[in-house]
Design a protein around this motif. Structure first.
Motif, PDB file in Angstrom:
ATOM      1  N   GLU A  83     -45.401  15.180  55.571  1.00  0.00           N
ATOM      2  CA  GLU A  83     -44.197  14.904  55.197  1.00  0.00           C
ATOM      3  C   GLU A  83     -44.114  13.392  54.411  1.00  0.00           C
ATOM      4  OE1 GLU A  83     -40.713  16.461  57.785  1.00  0.00           O
ATOM      5  OE2 GLU A  83     -40.083  14.433  57.295  1.00  0.00           O
ATOM      6  N   LEU A  84     -43.284  13.574  53.343  1.00  0.00           N
ATOM      7  CA  LEU A  84     -42.969  12.300  52.453  1.00  0.00           C
ATOM      8  C   LEU A  84     -41.360  12.389  52.230  1.00  0.00           C
ATOM      9  CD1 LEU A  84     -45.760  12.657  49.593  1.00  0.00           C
ATOM     10  CD2 LEU A  84     -45.964  11.231  51.682  1.00  0.00           C
ATOM     11  N   GLN A  85     -40.840  11.109  52.025  1.00  0.00           N
ATOM     12  CA  GLN A  85     -39.561  11.112  51.427  1.00  0.00           C
ATOM     13  C   GLN A  85     -39.288  10.300  50.248  1.00  0.00           C
ATOM     14  OE1 GLN A  85     -36.193   9.063  54.036  1.00  0.00           O
ATOM     15  NE2 GLN A  85     -35.826  11.203  54.624  1.00  0.00           N
ATOM     16  N   ASP A  86     -38.511  10.630  49.315  1.00  0.00           N
ATOM     17  CA  ASP A  86     -38.506  10.197  48.018  1.00  0.00           C
ATOM     18  C   ASP A  86     -36.928   9.717  47.884  1.00  0.00           C
ATOM     19  OD1 ASP A  86     -41.171  10.607  47.293  1.00  0.00           O
ATOM     20  OD2 ASP A  86     -40.456  12.331  46.458  1.00  0.00           O
ATOM     21  N   GLU A  87     -36.566   8.742  46.988  1.00  0.00           N
ATOM     22  CA  GLU A  87     -35.211   8.237  46.826  1.00  0.00           C
ATOM     23  C   GLU A  87     -35.179   8.126  45.409  1.00  0.00           C
ATOM     24  OE1 GLU A  87     -32.026   4.814  47.998  1.00  0.00           O
ATOM     25  OE2 GLU A  87     -33.989   4.846  48.972  1.00  0.00           O
ATOM     26  N   LEU A  88     -34.222   8.752  44.841  1.00  0.00           N
ATOM     27  CA  LEU A  88     -33.868   8.588  43.547  1.00  0.00           C
ATOM     28  C   LEU A  88     -33.518   7.139  43.158  1.00  0.00           C
ATOM     29  CD1 LEU A  88     -31.610  11.751  42.448  1.00  0.00           C
ATOM     30  CD2 LEU A  88     -33.761  11.006  41.188  1.00  0.00           C
ATOM     31  N   ASP A  89     -33.927   6.682  41.893  1.00  0.00           N
ATOM     32  CA  ASP A  89     -33.636   5.330  41.471  1.00  0.00           C
ATOM     33  C   ASP A  89     -32.926   5.335  40.232  1.00  0.00           C
ATOM     34  OD1 ASP A  89     -34.829   3.901  43.305  1.00  0.00           O
ATOM     35  OD2 ASP A  89     -36.735   3.677  42.179  1.00  0.00           O
ATOM     36  N   PHE A  90     -33.006   6.341  39.395  1.00  0.00           N
ATOM     37  CA  PHE A  90     -32.289   6.572  38.172  1.00  0.00           C
ATOM     38  C   PHE A  90     -32.139   8.163  37.895  1.00  0.00           C
ATOM     39  CE2 PHE A  90     -32.981   7.474  33.767  1.00  0.00           C
ATOM     40  CZ  PHE A  90     -31.765   6.833  33.136  1.00  0.00           C
ATOM     41  N   TYR A  91     -31.133   8.671  37.340  1.00  0.00           N
ATOM     42  CA  TYR A  91     -31.008   9.965  37.011  1.00  0.00           C
ATOM     43  C   TYR A  91     -30.153   9.964  35.735  1.00  0.00           C
ATOM     44  CZ  TYR A  91     -30.125  14.976  37.551  1.00  0.00           C
ATOM     45  OH  TYR A  91     -30.199  16.309  37.396  1.00  0.00           O
ATOM     46  N   SER A  92     -30.504  10.952  34.733  1.00  0.00           N
ATOM     47  CA  SER A  92     -29.744  10.910  33.695  1.00  0.00           C
ATOM     48  C   SER A  92     -30.088  12.577  32.986  1.00  0.00           C
ATOM     49  CB  SER A  92     -30.147  10.232  32.359  1.00  0.00           C
ATOM     50  OG  SER A  92     -29.571  10.451  31.164  1.00  0.00           O
ATOM     51  N   ASP A  93     -28.935  13.328  33.225  1.00  0.00           N
ATOM     52  CA  ASP A  93     -28.803  14.675  32.876  1.00  0.00           C
ATOM     53  C   ASP A  93     -28.882  14.441  31.270  1.00  0.00           C
ATOM     54  OD1 ASP A  93     -28.628  17.135  33.812  1.00  0.00           O
ATOM     55  OD2 ASP A  93     -26.537  17.033  33.722  1.00  0.00           O
ATOM     56  N   LYS A  94     -28.153  13.507  30.549  1.00  0.00           N
ATOM     57  CA  LYS A  94     -28.029  13.512  29.053  1.00  0.00           C
ATOM     58  C   LYS A  94     -29.594  13.353  28.691  1.00  0.00           C
ATOM     59  CE  LYS A  94     -26.448  10.132  25.683  1.00  0.00           C
ATOM     60  NZ  LYS A  94     -27.356   9.174  25.597  1.00  0.00           N
ATOM     61  N   ASP A  95     -30.178  12.476  29.278  1.00  0.00           N
ATOM     62  CA  ASP A  95     -31.740  12.080  28.643  1.00  0.00           C
ATOM     63  C   ASP A  95     -32.705  12.967  29.159  1.00  0.00           C
ATOM     64  OD1 ASP A  95     -30.778   9.824  27.085  1.00  0.00           O
ATOM     65  OD2 ASP A  95     -30.769   8.615  28.686  1.00  0.00           O
ATOM     66  N   HIS A  96     -32.324  13.933  30.273  1.00  0.00           N
ATOM     67  CA  HIS A  96     -33.260  14.735  30.862  1.00  0.00           C
ATOM     68  C   HIS A  96     -34.466  14.006  31.444  1.00  0.00           C
ATOM     69  CE1 HIS A  96     -31.593  17.213  27.423  1.00  0.00           C
ATOM     70  NE2 HIS A  96     -31.140  17.969  28.531  1.00  0.00           N
ATOM     71  N   GLU A  97     -34.042  12.887  32.501  1.00  0.00           N
ATOM     72  CA  GLU A  97     -34.944  12.080  33.050  1.00  0.00           C
ATOM     73  C   GLU A  97     -34.524  11.589  34.282  1.00  0.00           C
ATOM     74  OE1 GLU A  97     -37.221   8.071  31.616  1.00  0.00           O
ATOM     75  OE2 GLU A  97     -35.201   8.523  30.782  1.00  0.00           O
ATOM     76  N   TYR A  98     -35.520  11.348  35.345  1.00  0.00           N
ATOM     77  CA  TYR A  98     -35.397  10.794  36.593  1.00  0.00           C
ATOM     78  C   TYR A  98     -36.299  10.029  36.917  1.00  0.00           C
ATOM     79  CZ  TYR A  98     -36.645  15.218  38.742  1.00  0.00           C
ATOM     80  OH  TYR A  98     -37.267  16.361  39.266  1.00  0.00           O
ATOM     81  N   SER A  99     -36.044   8.803  37.740  1.00  0.00           N
ATOM     82  CA  SER A  99     -37.207   8.222  38.255  1.00  0.00           C
ATOM     83  C   SER A  99     -36.877   8.151  39.804  1.00  0.00           C
ATOM     84  CB  SER A  99     -37.283   6.919  37.713  1.00  0.00           C
ATOM     85  OG  SER A  99     -37.328   6.798  36.366  1.00  0.00           O
ATOM     86  N   PHE A 100     -37.981   8.176  40.674  1.00  0.00           N
ATOM     87  CA  PHE A 100     -37.699   7.927  42.044  1.00  0.00           C
ATOM     88  C   PHE A 100     -38.884   7.368  42.517  1.00  0.00           C
ATOM     89  CE2 PHE A 100     -40.265  12.057  40.975  1.00  0.00           C
ATOM     90  CZ  PHE A 100     -41.413  11.794  42.150  1.00  0.00           C
ATOM     91  N   ARG A 101     -38.662   7.000  44.000  1.00  0.00           N
ATOM     92  CA  ARG A 101     -39.861   6.129  44.609  1.00  0.00           C
ATOM     93  C   ARG A 101     -39.872   6.688  45.942  1.00  0.00           C
ATOM     94  NH1 ARG A 101     -36.473   2.617  47.946  1.00  0.00           N
ATOM     95  NH2 ARG A 101     -34.642   2.372  46.850  1.00  0.00           N
ATOM     96  N   LEU A 102     -41.157   6.703  46.586  1.00  0.00           N
ATOM     97  CA  LEU A 102     -41.509   6.820  47.861  1.00  0.00           C
ATOM     98  C   LEU A 102     -40.580   5.845  48.998  1.00  0.00           C
ATOM     99  CD1 LEU A 102     -43.120   8.760  49.770  1.00  0.00           C
ATOM    100  CD2 LEU A 102     -44.931   6.514  49.713  1.00  0.00           C
ATOM    101  N   LYS A 103     -40.080   6.563  49.589  1.00  0.00           N
ATOM    102  CA  LYS A 103     -39.164   6.193  50.781  1.00  0.00           C
ATOM    103  C   LYS A 103     -39.982   5.917  52.104  1.00  0.00           C
ATOM    104  CE  LYS A 103     -34.347   6.032  52.720  1.00  0.00           C
ATOM    105  NZ  LYS A 103     -33.978   4.601  52.578  1.00  0.00           N
ATOM    106  N   LYS A 104     -40.312   6.966  52.389  1.00  0.00           N
ATOM    107  CA  LYS A 104     -41.010   7.204  53.786  1.00  0.00           C
ATOM    108  C   LYS A 104     -42.398   7.739  53.517  1.00  0.00           C
ATOM    109  CE  LYS A 104     -40.992   9.710  58.088  1.00  0.00           C
ATOM    110  NZ  LYS A 104     -40.429  11.076  58.689  1.00  0.00           N
ATOM    111  N   GLU A 105     -43.227   6.877  53.544  1.00  0.00           N
ATOM    112  CA  GLU A 105     -44.979   7.223  53.375  1.00  0.00           C
ATOM    113  C   GLU A 105     -45.596   7.793  54.339  1.00  0.00           C
ATOM    114  OE1 GLU A 105     -47.584   3.318  54.498  1.00  0.00           O
ATOM    115  OE2 GLU A 105     -46.082   2.870  53.024  1.00  0.00           O
ATOM    116  N   ASN A 106     -46.702   8.520  54.185  1.00  0.00           N
ATOM    117  CA  ASN A 106     -47.643   9.181  55.135  1.00  0.00           C
ATOM    118  C   ASN A 106     -48.796   9.075  54.322  1.00  0.00           C
ATOM    119  OD1 ASN A 106     -48.827  10.994  56.707  1.00  0.00           O
ATOM    120  ND2 ASN A 106     -47.293  12.659  56.617  1.00  0.00           N
ATOM    121  N   PRO A 107     -49.725   8.023  54.843  1.00  0.00           N
ATOM    122  CA  PRO A 107     -50.935   7.898  53.946  1.00  0.00           C
ATOM    123  C   PRO A 107     -52.067   8.921  54.445  1.00  0.00           C
ATOM    124  CG  PRO A 107     -50.401   5.782  54.844  1.00  0.00           C
ATOM    125  CD  PRO A 107     -49.313   6.825  55.150  1.00  0.00           C
ATOM    126  N   GLN A 108     -51.862   9.709  55.633  1.00  0.00           N
ATOM    127  CA  GLN A 108     -52.648  10.341  56.169  1.00  0.00           C
ATOM    128  C   GLN A 108     -52.628  11.856  55.274  1.00  0.00           C
ATOM    129  OE1 GLN A 108     -55.034   9.511  58.201  1.00  0.00           O
ATOM    130  NE2 GLN A 108     -54.060   7.473  57.989  1.00  0.00           N
TER     131      GLN A 108
END
Length: 178
Positions: A83-108
């Motif tokens: 299980e991983l958890q991600d969090e949005l940093d940027f979202y643009s419906d107009k530009d058809h784009e979003y960016s996100f980052r790992l919020k809760k890691e699980n390197p295994q």
């Protein structure tokens, strides 16, 4: 004064090289695919941040909080059960784009300690009935120590991220070109 510099230089030269080690360096991945579908059709599939399970074959389940703005959260369960958890940093419906980052890691489950990912859908060069989807990421290996095990090193992280991105793009293409 020159003797002091000579003594310092010799002292530094005798130190083990691990004293100067600085940990991992950021890795990058970038892949694009052309899909035989207009931008709006492709965006309709990927824009719901919490619904990656609908197009990514490496995802067993996903659940989002419904927020399509900075701070929106999703939990992703991979096919391997991790299980991983991600969090949005940027979202643009107009530009058809979003960016996100790992919020809760699980390197295994996924051998990275952090990542930021950007997904964008644009019209393909000369054809408005085709779209180009680009996913790019910046990430660090799972074990950030100076001597990571093989399954948590840079090569493992690069391999896992490239595979995840390629599988996602292929899955999206297959869904839209049925």
């Amino acid at each position: 004064m020159q003797k002091l510099f000579s003594v310092l230089w010799v002292s530094m030269a005798l130190l083990p090289s691990s004293v100067f080690a600085h940990g991992p360096t950021p890795q990058k991945a970038k892949e694009s695919i052309v899909i035989n579908a207009p931008v709006e059709n492709v965006w309709d599939v990927v824009k719901n941040f919490g619904s990656i399970v609908n197009w990514h074959p490496d995802v067993k389940s996903s659940l989002g909080d419904g927020k399509h703005e900075s701070g929106g959260i999703r939990t992703v369960v991979l096919q391997n059960g991790g299980e991983l958890q991600d969090e949005l940093d940027f979202y643009s419906d107009k530009d058809h784009e979003y960016s996100f980052r790992l919020k809760k890691e699980n390197p295994q489950a996924f051998p990275v300690s952090s990542y930021t990912i950007n997904l964008q859908v644009l019209p393909a060069a000369a054809d408005t009935n085709k779209s180009e989807v680009t996913i790019k990421g910046r990430f660090y290996r799972g074990d950030t120590s100076n001597s990571p095990p093989e399954n948590q090193n840079d090569a493992a992280a690069v391999g896992a991220m490239n595979t995840f991105i390629k599988h996602g793009l292929t899955g999206l293409q297959q869904k839209l070109e049925k």
